[in-house]
Design an enzyme around this catalytic site. Structure first.
Site, PDB file in Angstrom:
ATOM      1  N   GLU A  84       0.306  -1.355  -0.051  1.00  0.00           N
ATOM      2  CA  GLU A  84       0.020  -0.246   0.229  1.00  0.00           C
ATOM      3  C   GLU A  84       0.843   1.109   0.017  1.00  0.00           C
ATOM      4  O   GLU A  84       0.642   2.376  -0.369  1.00  0.00           O
ATOM      5  CB  GLU A  84      -0.857  -0.067   1.156  1.00  0.00           C
ATOM      6  CG  GLU A  84      -1.750   1.155   0.978  1.00  0.00           C
ATOM      7  CD  GLU A  84      -2.826   1.342   3.023  1.00  0.00           C
ATOM      8  OE1 GLU A  84      -3.592   2.672   2.506  1.00  0.00           O
ATOM      9  OE2 GLU A  84      -3.351   0.375   3.535  1.00  0.00           O
ATOM     10  N   ASP A 111      -0.154  -5.417   2.941  1.00  0.00           N
ATOM     11  CA  ASP A 111      -0.659  -4.168   4.308  1.00  0.00           C
ATOM     12  C   ASP A 111      -0.470  -4.325   5.495  1.00  0.00           C
ATOM     13  O   ASP A 111      -0.495  -4.778   5.969  1.00  0.00           O
ATOM     14  CB  ASP A 111      -2.049  -4.275   3.845  1.00  0.00           C
ATOM     15  CG  ASP A 111      -2.839  -2.650   4.349  1.00  0.00           C
ATOM     16  OD1 ASP A 111      -2.407  -1.895   4.679  1.00  0.00           O
ATOM     17  OD2 ASP A 111      -3.877  -2.641   3.697  1.00  0.00           O
ATOM     18  N   ILE A 113      -0.379  -2.533   7.990  1.00  0.00           N
ATOM     19  CA  ILE A 113      -1.548  -1.750   8.778  1.00  0.00           C
ATOM     20  C   ILE A 113      -2.832  -1.718   8.101  1.00  0.00           C
ATOM     21  O   ILE A 113      -3.324  -0.554   7.713  1.00  0.00           O
ATOM     22  CB  ILE A 113      -1.391  -0.637  10.037  1.00  0.00           C
ATOM     23  CG1 ILE A 113      -0.395  -0.646  10.684  1.00  0.00           C
ATOM     24  CG2 ILE A 113      -2.306  -0.487  11.026  1.00  0.00           C
ATOM     25  CD1 ILE A 113       0.509   0.276  11.333  1.00  0.00           C
ATOM     26  N   ASP A 114      -3.783  -2.730   8.329  1.00  0.00           N
ATOM     27  CA  ASP A 114      -5.134  -2.692   7.544  1.00  0.00           C
ATOM     28  C   ASP A 114      -6.116  -1.897   9.042  1.00  0.00           C
ATOM     29  O   ASP A 114      -6.260  -2.625   9.812  1.00  0.00           O
ATOM     30  CB  ASP A 114      -5.887  -3.832   7.015  1.00  0.00           C
ATOM     31  CG  ASP A 114      -7.142  -3.534   5.930  1.00  0.00           C
ATOM     32  OD1 ASP A 114      -7.417  -2.762   5.169  1.00  0.00           O
ATOM     33  OD2 ASP A 114      -7.594  -4.410   6.828  1.00  0.00           O
ATOM     34  N   THR A 116      -5.519   2.127   9.473  1.00  0.00           N
ATOM     35  CA  THR A 116      -5.077   2.580  10.075  1.00  0.00           C
ATOM     36  C   THR A 116      -5.107   4.212  10.919  1.00  0.00           C
ATOM     37  O   THR A 116      -4.667   4.441  11.924  1.00  0.00           O
ATOM     38  CB  THR A 116      -4.057   3.779   8.723  1.00  0.00           C
ATOM     39  OG1 THR A 116      -3.364   2.694   8.197  1.00  0.00           O
ATOM     40  CG2 THR A 116      -2.845   4.557   9.618  1.00  0.00           C
ATOM     41  N   ASP A 239      -6.205  -4.513   0.827  1.00  0.00           N
ATOM     42  CA  ASP A 239      -7.470  -4.696   1.599  1.00  0.00           C
ATOM     43  C   ASP A 239      -8.030  -5.767   1.850  1.00  0.00           C
ATOM     44  O   ASP A 239      -8.298  -6.347   2.936  1.00  0.00           O
ATOM     45  CB  ASP A 239      -7.934  -3.695   0.769  1.00  0.00           C
ATOM     46  CG  ASP A 239      -7.873  -2.355   0.848  1.00  0.00           C
ATOM     47  OD1 ASP A 239      -7.381  -1.537   2.393  1.00  0.00           O
ATOM     48  OD2 ASP A 239      -7.902  -1.440   0.939  1.00  0.00           O
TER      49      ASP A 239
END
Length: 294
Positions: A84, A111, A113-114, A116, A239
């Protein structure tokens, strides 16, 4: 509440990763990244935005992605990584980056940190998501929730597991008894109206709807039967890639919002236990909330 379908439940024997292969590398990277993320909660020093004031990014996101990249490339220096934080914001930029990435036989989709926004606010619903696409097929999916210390792992053709215990989607077939998850991505112009239309159509017909703020964790929750279905318009590959494999390997179903087969480029996603899938797709169509309306 969400009963587990016994037909989907495998023998409850712990699953052990025995090799130094792709899955072990993904688990190791997710675990180390998750530990570092958890240690940084409440210590964010640099807060920026991408597409809008709601689309947040921190120095932690960037640092974690670099950590994951190093851990993967140490083992597989010739593999490609689509992350990302390595792609400029915007649907067109994501589509271009994905097409370039598809040219590689081995593609990791990351990702860091999915969720954030949750991380920034200290809301304990975020995770690390790592997937591997080999020769065009989703092969490995790993999601790690550092707050609950829950590791979700899926391998193509080998099932899905949480801490080694086989996962299975719920057995619920009645929309009125189902708990559904959904999401609101940062895009307030395109995605939000479509998701709101779906919400207004589906909410009166189900037991409840939850919007936790992490697509990856919502998919993991479908896979283990905590929710019966999930939909969201306006997603990116990082995601949902890992979560999609988790759902599929748990006996569930994933399509786009029109009911067509999922592809790593699919932006509008419906995932379910299978039993309520047609209800979700039909409802989104009736609401003109598929994301495909002109």
């Amino acid at each position: 509440m969400n009963s587990v379908n016994p037909e989907n439940r495998k023998e409850r024997e712990p699953y052990v990763v025995t090799s130094k292969g792709y899955t072990a590398v993904a688990i190791n990277a997710a675990a180390k990244a998750g530990e570092w993320i958890k240690s940084r909660q409440g210590q964010v020093k640099e807060l920026g935005s991408k597409t809008s004031a709601q689309d947040l990014v921190t120095e932690v996101d960037k640092g974690v992605e670099q950590m994951i990249r190093r851990l993967i490339l140490t083992h597989y220096p010739d593999h490609a990584i689509l992350g990302e934080e390595g792609v400029e914001p915007g649907a067109d930029n994501v589509a271009f980056a994905l097409e370039e990435a598809r040219k590689h036989d081995y593609l990791w989709i990351v990702d860091p940190i999915d969720g954030t926004t949750n991380f920034v606010h200290g809301f304990p619903f975020y995770c690390v998501s790592i997937a591997l696409v080999a020769s065009g097929e989703l092969t490995v999916g790993v999601i790690y929730d550092p707050i609950r210390d829950e590791m979700f792992v899926a391998e193509k053709g080998k099932g899905a597991y949480m801490h080694g215990i086989p996962a299975a989607v719920s057995a619920e077939r009645e929309p009125g008894s189902s708990l559904i998850a959904m999401g609101f991505p940062p895009d307030r112009v395109f995605a939000q109206p479509a998701n709101m239309a779906g919400l207004q159509q589906i909410l009166p017909q189900v037991r409840g709807i939850r919007a936790g703020g992490s697509a990856a964790l919502h998919l993991a929750y479908v896979a283990i039967g905590r929710v019966d279905g999930y939909w969201e318009v306006g997603l990116s590959p990082w995601d949902c890639a890992a979560g999609v494999l988790l759902v599929q390997e748990s006996g569930g179903r994933v399509t786009d919002t029109l009911g067509k087969p999922y592809d790593i480029g699919t932006r509008h996603v419906v995932a379910s236990n299978g039993g309520i899938h047609d209800f979700l797709v039909t409802s989104l169509g009736e609401a003109k909330g598929t994301g495909f309306e002109s």
